[in-house]
Design a protein around this motif. Sequence first.
Motif, PDB file in Angstrom:
ATOM      1  N   GLY A   1       0.979  -1.356  -0.017  1.00 37.29           N
ATOM      2  CA  GLY A   1      -0.043  -0.012  -0.050  1.00 37.29           C
ATOM      3  C   GLY A   1       1.061   1.070   0.083  1.00 37.29           C
ATOM      4  O   GLY A   1       0.547   2.141  -0.563  1.00 37.29           O
ATOM      5  N   GLU A   2       1.718   1.094   0.958  1.00 38.49           N
ATOM      6  CA  GLU A   2       2.796   2.383   0.978  1.00 38.49           C
ATOM      7  C   GLU A   2       3.676   2.666  -0.477  1.00 38.49           C
ATOM      8  O   GLU A   2       3.812   3.772  -0.814  1.00 38.49           O
ATOM      9  CB  GLU A   2       3.861   2.095   2.134  1.00 38.49           C
ATOM     10  N   PHE A   3       4.076   1.410  -0.980  1.00 39.83           N
ATOM     11  CA  PHE A   3       4.761   1.513  -2.297  1.00 39.83           C
ATOM     12  C   PHE A   3       4.098   2.024  -3.365  1.00 39.83           C
ATOM     13  O   PHE A   3       4.419   3.034  -4.092  1.00 39.83           O
ATOM     14  CB  PHE A   3       5.270   0.152  -2.876  1.00 39.83           C
ATOM     15  N   ILE A   4       2.747   1.558  -3.422  1.00 44.98           N
ATOM     16  CA  ILE A   4       1.827   2.104  -4.488  1.00 44.98           C
ATOM     17  C   ILE A   4       1.636   3.650  -4.289  1.00 44.98           C
ATOM     18  O   ILE A   4       1.547   4.619  -5.213  1.00 44.98           O
ATOM     19  CB  ILE A   4       0.278   1.177  -4.338  1.00 44.98           C
ATOM     20  N   SER A   5       1.283   4.038  -3.035  1.00 55.63           N
ATOM     21  CA  SER A   5       0.988   5.530  -2.588  1.00 55.63           C
ATOM     22  C   SER A   5       2.215   6.314  -3.109  1.00 55.63           C
ATOM     23  O   SER A   5       1.830   7.525  -3.566  1.00 55.63           O
ATOM     24  CB  SER A   5       0.454   5.667  -1.431  1.00 55.63           C
ATOM     25  N   LEU A   6       3.493   5.709  -3.007  1.00 60.48           N
ATOM     26  CA  LEU A   6       4.541   6.668  -3.232  1.00 60.48           C
ATOM     27  C   LEU A   6       5.189   6.710  -4.489  1.00 60.48           C
ATOM     28  O   LEU A   6       5.431   7.340  -4.989  1.00 60.48           O
ATOM     29  CB  LEU A   6       5.709   6.545  -2.312  1.00 60.48           C
ATOM     30  N   TYR A   7       5.194   5.190  -5.154  1.00 63.17           N
ATOM     31  CA  TYR A   7       5.742   5.216  -6.353  1.00 63.17           C
ATOM     32  C   TYR A   7       4.832   4.377  -7.536  1.00 63.17           C
ATOM     33  O   TYR A   7       5.464   3.847  -8.407  1.00 63.17           O
ATOM     34  CB  TYR A   7       7.231   3.940  -5.842  1.00 63.17           C
ATOM     35  N   GLY A   8       3.615   4.154  -7.100  1.00 62.00           N
ATOM     36  CA  GLY A   8       2.926   3.553  -8.064  1.00 62.00           C
ATOM     37  C   GLY A   8       2.363   4.658  -9.322  1.00 62.00           C
ATOM     38  O   GLY A   8       2.168   5.702  -8.767  1.00 62.00           O
ATOM     39  N   MET A   9       2.619   4.194 -10.627  1.00 64.88           N
ATOM     40  CA  MET A   9       1.874   5.033 -11.682  1.00 64.88           C
ATOM     41  C   MET A   9       0.382   4.916 -11.507  1.00 64.88           C
ATOM     42  O   MET A   9      -0.050   4.032 -11.277  1.00 64.88           O
ATOM     43  CB  MET A   9       2.552   4.694 -13.053  1.00 64.88           C
ATOM     44  N   ASN A  10      -0.230   6.031 -11.920  1.00 69.97           N
ATOM     45  CA  ASN A  10      -1.541   6.171 -11.887  1.00 69.97           C
ATOM     46  C   ASN A  10      -2.089   7.347 -12.906  1.00 69.97           C
ATOM     47  O   ASN A  10      -1.283   7.916 -13.282  1.00 69.97           O
ATOM     48  CB  ASN A  10      -2.267   6.186 -10.617  1.00 69.97           C
TER      49      ASN A  10
END
Length: 329
Positions: A246-255
Amino acid sequence: MTMLQKEKLQWSHQHLLGIRELTEIDIREVHSTAFAFKEVIRRRIKKVPALRGRTVVNLFVEPSTRTRVSFELAAQRMSADVLNFDVSASSFKKGESLLDTVLNIQALQSDIIVLRHPDAGAAHLIANHLSCSVINAGDGAHEHPTQALLDTFTLVEKLGDITGLPVLISGDIAHSRVARSLVLALRLLGAEVTLCGPATLLPQEFVQLGASVTHDFDGALPQARVIYLLRIQHERQQSGLFPGIGEFISLYGMNEERLSRCRPDVIIMHPGPINRGVELPSSIADGPHSLILEQVTNGLAVRMAVLYLLNHARLKTERCSRASARSGA
Ligand code: CP
């Protein structure tokens, strides 16, 4: 097929072990050869006789979809005899060593061994003991040279000269053989590389390869012409390197919101396998900025080129040996 001018080829490597052993000229020669083979793979009859009579053995001690299948197809397209070594049904399972395994494969008159292995240095180790050619198809977290060659080929095909091209590589850099090979190849071709990820997944040693480093994905996005996303390699990680997915997606996930802050002509790349919804959502993986499946198609042309060039070097060596034998040297 665009004519390959064999007599002008400078490639002299017996093995392809890593980008570290290559020069800019070597990389450009792989690209120009791959351009010729790209035309072949679009034909109705997608086959050339360049490796007729040669034997290529795929030895994958670690799982693979893209690399294994494209090496198998590439060897078939070049008319080689192809053996896909089944590790799970082999004497590996009885404890036979990697070295004994490849010595036996070589004793069966194989010409090229394509090795994927979980240990860094495995391809170098076997190359030191074999007279046949070795291709490193990924060794632990060390190198994955054909991935970097196909990625840079894809960029050159799309953009032409990539000197000064701003490329952002983001994700799990620490465990990525793709990142290491790609940084080396991009720097040889003059691109500007920034690496991004949590500090625990981004070792400072990469700065010595000529890349800049940031932990601020949002800050780096607007400058990048190319964003190359890497998956978290759970299989190589110790626990606790970052708080959670979850933390990885919020900081480094492309969206989509982040994409809206990128250049309108931004290119999205990924070596695969992708984790949809983690590194990027399906809307971006399958969207107009993505070159992900073009990378896969180009992997076939690039691997045909690598097989061709290694065979070219073998033919030169064999000619020299025959000439020396004739002259009694
Ligand atoms: N990119 C890549 O190496 O994918 P595979 O592991 O499926 O070969």
